[in-house]
Scaffold this active site. Structure first.
Site, short mmCIF file in Angstrom:
data_model
loop_
_atom_site.label_atom_id
_atom_site.label_comp_id
_atom_site.label_asym_id
_atom_site.label_seq_id
_atom_site.Cartn_x
_atom_site.Cartn_y
_atom_site.Cartn_z
N TYR A 175 -65.68 -90.86 -60.13
CA TYR A 175 -66.97 -90.58 -59.49
C TYR A 175 -67.59 -92.18 -59.08
O TYR A 175 -67.37 -92.84 -60.18
CB TYR A 175 -67.81 -89.96 -60.41
CG TYR A 175 -69.49 -89.96 -60.17
CD1 TYR A 175 -69.74 -89.60 -58.86
CD2 TYR A 175 -70.26 -90.38 -61.19
CE1 TYR A 175 -71.27 -89.64 -58.49
CE2 TYR A 175 -71.80 -90.82 -60.86
CZ TYR A 175 -72.01 -90.11 -59.56
OH TYR A 175 -73.42 -90.24 -59.21
N ASP A 206 -62.71 -87.33 -68.09
CA ASP A 206 -64.07 -86.60 -67.40
C ASP A 206 -63.51 -85.18 -66.83
O ASP A 206 -63.05 -85.12 -65.85
CB ASP A 206 -64.62 -87.47 -66.28
CG ASP A 206 -65.92 -87.01 -65.62
OD1 ASP A 206 -66.16 -85.95 -65.72
OD2 ASP A 206 -66.69 -87.94 -65.24
N1 PLP Z 1 -68.72 -87.51 -63.47
C1 PLP Z 1 -68.40 -86.80 -62.51
C2 PLP Z 1 -67.12 -86.32 -62.14
C3 PLP Z 1 -69.64 -86.65 -61.38
O1 PLP Z 1 -69.27 -85.92 -60.30
C4 PLP Z 1 -70.82 -87.18 -61.75
C5 PLP Z 1 -72.06 -86.87 -60.70
O2 PLP Z 1 -71.82 -86.45 -59.74
C6 PLP Z 1 -71.02 -87.73 -63.09
C7 PLP Z 1 -69.81 -87.82 -63.93
C8 PLP Z 1 -72.42 -88.31 -63.47
O3 PLP Z 1 -73.13 -87.37 -63.73
P1 PLP Z 1 -74.68 -87.64 -63.70
O4 PLP Z 1 -75.07 -87.31 -62.28
O5 PLP Z 1 -75.24 -86.09 -64.49
O6 PLP Z 1 -75.11 -88.77 -64.43
#
Ligand code: PLP
Length: 383
Positions: free
Chosen positions: A101, A173
């Site tokens: 991300y 993740d």
């Molecule tokens: N991890 C992944 C794979 C994501 O797609 C995202 C956000 O799109 C995040 C982490 C971050 O999450 P947040 O937007 O809730 O802070």
């Protein structure tokens, strides 16, 4: 008990005073103490250090992931940040998936780099590339699989074996698949990280995050950061996420079958140059997807013939698929990663890892799939 039973019942008790079947929203900053050095039975003192509504969600997610315990955070990025704060100090080094991300990349390159932490973005599709990136001061391996937005997979078992051999914690993740489809701790990882904003909530209502740890010791380090850095989830968000979680498996199954049908439609369409969905036999890591996950999720990407301008025309022409920057919700969302979710990743780095200018990301929702396909067919006809 099966996953669907657990997502509804695990950790939830009827309210002991009123019998309310839903966990109450404990919207209270502070909790009264019995005496100067004694808290009431449950041990709550202040909602930054722990809150009863948040705690029920934490216990539920820990059970669903088969972990020792879970901490919940204000956002998914706060969860990722807690992992980094719990594991890394100045002078340390971390290995991160080269496709992740955009916010994870930004956090590492523009924030932690200022605090003396060094990062290598490794091709985590190749476990040996992860091994090669490890240095004597490596204190964290952070992979994202399937990765946002290219869906590149990392072999969780193989990388966890390397991490264990080297004594380095491995965080995964797991946002795109959730524990319903993938449980990294069962494959040897030490932490499973979530943006609960996505499938756990599932209704575009909240932003939140979670980290499930494989040991109580690791959970204690994360819980320390949750309080010390002040990044805990709010009780309202925890309550809404608890409601979303009750239907997680049902939503994911339907969204994944919609995604499969759309991927097959796009693959057969003459105006579509390329489609990637882990459930397609043409997906380069289809066998790995089958071996480490129980399902393929509901994220896919494609490129239309005619490059960037044709892709933009398509995104402007769809009516039911909504142009917006989230994923995992009941609404189908269409995104252009280069200008939206991954705008902060250096153009050269984007090109290197395959985030092309024409890439269109689709988070497939819960609508009737015929309506979604009709929408895409009509938009493709406009090109
Ligand atoms: N991890 C992944 C794979 C994501 O797609 C995202 C956000 O799109 C995040 C982490 C971050 O999450 P947040 O937007 O809730 O802070």
């Amino acid at each position: 008990m099966g996953f669907t039973t657990k997502q509804i019942h695990a950790a939830v008790e009827p309210d002991s005073i009123t019998g309310a079947i839903l966990t109450p929203i404990y919207q209270s900053t502070t909790f009264v103490q019995e005496s100067v050095d004694k808290y009431l039975e449950k041990g709550y003192s202040y909602s930054r250090s722990g809150n009863p509504t948040v705690r029920v969600l934490e216990q539920k997610i820990a059970i669903l992931e088969n972990g020792a315990d879970c901490t919940c955070y204000a956002t998914g990025m706060a969860a990722t940040q807690a992992v980094m704060q719990a594991c890394l100090s100045a002078g340390d080094h971390a290995v991160i998936s080269d496709v992740a991300y955009g916010g994870t990349y930004r956090l590492a390159t523009t924030v932690y780099s200022r605090f003396g932490v060094d990062f290598t973005f490794a091709n985590s599709a190749d476990p040996e590339a992860v091994r090669a990136a490890i240095r004597p001061n490596t204190k964290l391996i952070f992979t994202e699989t399937p990765a946002n937005p290219t869906l590149k997979l990392s072999d969780i078992r193989a990388i966890s074996d390397i991490a264990t051999e080297k004594g380095i914690p491995h965080a995964v993740d797991n946002t795109f698949l959730t524990p319903y489809y993938q449980r990294p701790l069962e494959l040897g990882a030490n932490m499973s990280v979530h943006s609960t904003t996505k499938y756990f909530d599932g209704h575009n209502a909240t932003v939140g995050g979670a980290v499930v740890a494989d040991t109580k010791e690791l959970d204690a380090k994360l819980r320390y950061v949750q309080n010390a850095a002040g990044v805990i989830m709010s009780p309202w968000v925890a309550w809404l996420t608890l409601q979303g979680t009750k239907t997680l498996s049902i939503r994911m199954d339907r969204q994944a079958s919609n995604a499969m049908a759309i991927a097959e439609f796009l693959e057969a369409h003459p105006k579509v140059a390329e489609v990637r969905y882990p459930g397609l036999k043409s997906f380069p890591q289809h066998e790995l997807a089958k071996s480490q996950s129980d399902g393929f999720g509901a994220m896919l990407w494609f490129e239309v013939e005619g490059g960037v301008s044709a892709g933009k025309r398509l995104m402007d022409s769809v009516k039911l698929c909504t142009l917006a920057e989230n994923l995992g919700s009941v609404e189908t969302l269409i995104t252009h990663p280069v200008t939206m979710t991954h705008a902060d990743v250096e153009p050269a780095e984007r090109a290197r890892v395959g985030i092309t200018d024409g890439l269109v990301r689709l988070s497939v929702g819960l609508e009737d799939v015929e309506d979604l396909i009709d929408d895409l067919r009509t938009a493709l006809a406009h090109i």
